[in-house]
Scaffold this motif. Structure first.
Motif, PDB file in Angstrom:
ATOM      1  N   ASP A 207       0.710  -1.195  -0.035  1.00 38.03           N
ATOM      2  CA  ASP A 207       0.014   0.069   0.070  1.00 38.03           C
ATOM      3  C   ASP A 207       0.899   1.214   0.054  1.00 38.03           C
ATOM      4  O   ASP A 207       0.273   2.316  -0.033  1.00 38.03           O
ATOM      5  CB  ASP A 207      -1.005  -0.015   1.191  1.00 38.03           C
ATOM      6  CG  ASP A 207      -0.312  -0.297   2.591  1.00 38.03           C
ATOM      7  OD1 ASP A 207       0.839  -0.520   2.534  1.00 38.03           O
ATOM      8  OD2 ASP A 207      -0.959  -0.355   3.587  1.00 38.03           O
TER       9      ASP A 207
ATOM     10  N   THR B 207       1.095   3.734  -3.805  1.00 40.40           N
ATOM     11  CA  THR B 207       0.074   4.730  -4.233  1.00 40.40           C
ATOM     12  C   THR B 207       0.508   6.079  -4.766  1.00 40.40           C
ATOM     13  O   THR B 207       1.733   6.312  -4.279  1.00 40.40           O
ATOM     14  CB  THR B 207      -1.134   5.006  -3.240  1.00 40.40           C
ATOM     15  OG1 THR B 207      -0.218   5.574  -2.168  1.00 40.40           O
ATOM     16  CG2 THR B 207      -1.766   3.889  -2.607  1.00 40.40           C
TER      17      THR B 207
ATOM     18  N   GLY C  85      -2.282   6.985   1.335  1.00 41.01           N
ATOM     19  CA  GLY C  85      -1.970   7.565   0.115  1.00 41.01           C
ATOM     20  C   GLY C  85      -1.138   8.921  -0.103  1.00 41.01           C
ATOM     21  O   GLY C  85      -0.883   9.287  -1.074  1.00 41.01           O
TER      22      GLY C  85
ATOM     23  N   HIS D  45      -5.148  -1.175  -1.767  1.00 42.44           N
ATOM     24  CA  HIS D  45      -5.011   0.278  -1.364  1.00 42.44           C
ATOM     25  C   HIS D  45      -5.750   0.988  -2.532  1.00 42.44           C
ATOM     26  O   HIS D  45      -6.558   0.355  -3.211  1.00 42.44           O
ATOM     27  CB  HIS D  45      -3.429   0.443  -1.762  1.00 42.44           C
ATOM     28  CG  HIS D  45      -2.912   0.000  -3.010  1.00 42.44           C
ATOM     29  ND1 HIS D  45      -3.154   0.693  -4.158  1.00 42.44           N
ATOM     30  CD2 HIS D  45      -2.074  -1.014  -3.392  1.00 42.44           C
ATOM     31  CE1 HIS D  45      -2.430   0.255  -4.901  1.00 42.44           C
ATOM     32  NE2 HIS D  45      -1.904  -0.882  -4.805  1.00 42.44           N
TER      33      HIS D  45
ATOM     34  N   ASP E 142      -5.344   2.843  -4.853  1.00 48.10           N
ATOM     35  CA  ASP E 142      -5.117   2.728  -6.041  1.00 48.10           C
ATOM     36  C   ASP E 142      -5.538   1.464  -7.112  1.00 48.10           C
ATOM     37  O   ASP E 142      -5.213   1.490  -8.179  1.00 48.10           O
ATOM     38  CB  ASP E 142      -3.717   3.158  -6.600  1.00 48.10           C
ATOM     39  CG  ASP E 142      -3.321   4.864  -6.294  1.00 48.10           C
ATOM     40  OD1 ASP E 142      -4.291   5.608  -5.735  1.00 48.10           O
ATOM     41  OD2 ASP E 142      -2.229   5.098  -6.532  1.00 48.10           O
TER      42      ASP E 142
END
Ligand code: TLP
Length: 344
Positions: free
Chosen positions: A9, A12, A204, A323, A325
């Motif tokens: 994650d 992103t 993010g 995640h 994205d």
């Protein structure tokens, strides 16, 4: 070819809105304590975690290493879980930077209980190393994003109080634990002397973590951050990304958890698949394949050739992470690709 990146994650990319917030951030020289956006972020994080102060740092590793540096003396021992990030993925930083020894204790799905911790505390004989710090990880990355039960944390806290030991939480993904359980970050944080959190994992942001604790400990961490080369200047640009992440990207973590559970269930029936569905509590899926001729590394490269990226988390351990994205549609595609490769 479309690439579906489930390695971490951390992969992103900042959204347009996040970039706009970063572009327009007010800045100043943070080494002088004069960056208003950094100061705002630090105050906000301290408030969320119920601590006196917070320090913005470039990475989760730096936050953890500062926690160790500020709460140990050279020659001390630090109790960690044997699959923890601090023990496995911080390039022996505790030995290198703080001259301490780590005492790894094997937990159950990354979770130590108070009895195990009690047994690892050294008796006060002069030739023993001095136990001075206990570090826990919530959620636990290598165990599959598992969540620390609050009652167990309370018991370890009682023990630490009783033995006069400091307690640090590697909360790189504390946000995930909080969203999955409905237990506020402050409820977890109150048991710890220091808590590190990250903005660059599921939230993010492109970079950034924070260490929180008492004013005194954070002032000490500020000095060591400078020594470690982490004194930063007009980093309000980065802090703005972190503030945006805190304001917009916490609640949506639930979507990542749902996607991970869906994907784990799909993959769990594959032949030779060792995947404990009980360990998939947030956004991380850890699995092993048995009875196959290819190594974990070969599986990763074959999947890569078909546009699905996953990562290796130690010898023969594979990891897929959801995640913000990756869409549900991409998760479905990734599932089909993995099944077509490993289905026989
Ligand atoms: N974890 C990374 C890798 O280093 C394995 C990942 O892809 O998950 N604590 C925990 C629990 C972490 O998972 C990580 C990063 C860190 C600390 C360190 O954060 P960074 O990479 O910002 O230094």
């Amino acid at each position: 070819m479309e690439i579906i990146d489930l390695r971490s994650d951390t992969v992103t990319k900042p959204s347009r809105e996040m970039r706009e917030a970063m572009f327009t951030a007010e800045v100043g020289d943070d080494v002088y304590g004069e960056d208003p956006t950094v100061n705002r972020l630090q105050e906000k994080v301290a408030e969320i975690l119920g601590k006196e102060a917070a320090l913005f740092v470039p990475s989760g590793v730096m936050a953890n290493q500062l926690a160790i540096k500020t709460q140990t003396q050279p020659g001390d021992e630090v109790i960690v879980e044997s699959d923890s990030h601090i023990f496995n993925f911080e390039t022996a930083g505790a030995a290198f930077l703080s001259n301490v020894q780590l005492c790894p204790v094997e937990g159950n799905n990354g979770i130590l209980n108070a009895e195990q911790v009690a047994q690892a505390i050294r008796s006060k004989v002069y030739y023993n190393p001095k136990t001075s710090l206990i570090c826990l990880e919530n959620t636990h990355n290598k165990a599959g994003g598992t969540i620390y039960p609050l009652e167990e944390i309370q018991k370890i806290y009682d023990l630490a109080q009783n033995k006069n030991l400091a307690l640090h939480l590697d909360g790189a993904r504390l946000w995930n634990a909080s969203v999955a359980t409905g237990i506020a970050p402050i409820e977890y944080a109150r048991f710890f002397d220091t808590v590190s959190v990250c903005f660059s994992k599921g939230l993010g942001a492109p970079i950034g973590s924070a260490l929180t604790g008492t004013r005194e400990k954070i002032e000490s961490a500020r000095k060591y951050r400078k020594i470690f080369g982490g004194g930063m200047r007009q980093v309000g640009i980065l802090a703005a990304g972190a503030l945006f992440a805190l304001d917009h990207n916490i609640e949506r973590l639930k979507e990542d958890h749902d996607k991970a559970k869906w994907l784990a269930k799909e993959l769990s029936n594959l032949p030779g698949m060792n995947l404990d569905l009980n360990s998939v509590q947030t956004n991380i899926i850890i699995f092993h394949m048995s009875g196959r001729s290819e190594s974990a590394e070969e599986i990763i490269s074959q999947l890569k050739a078909k546009g699905v990226l996953i990562s290796e988390m130690g010898i023969s351990t594979l990891r897929a992470v959801t995640h913000l994205d990756v869409s549900m549609e991409q998760i479905q595609k990734a599932s089909a690709t993995i099944k077509s490769l490993l289905g026989n």
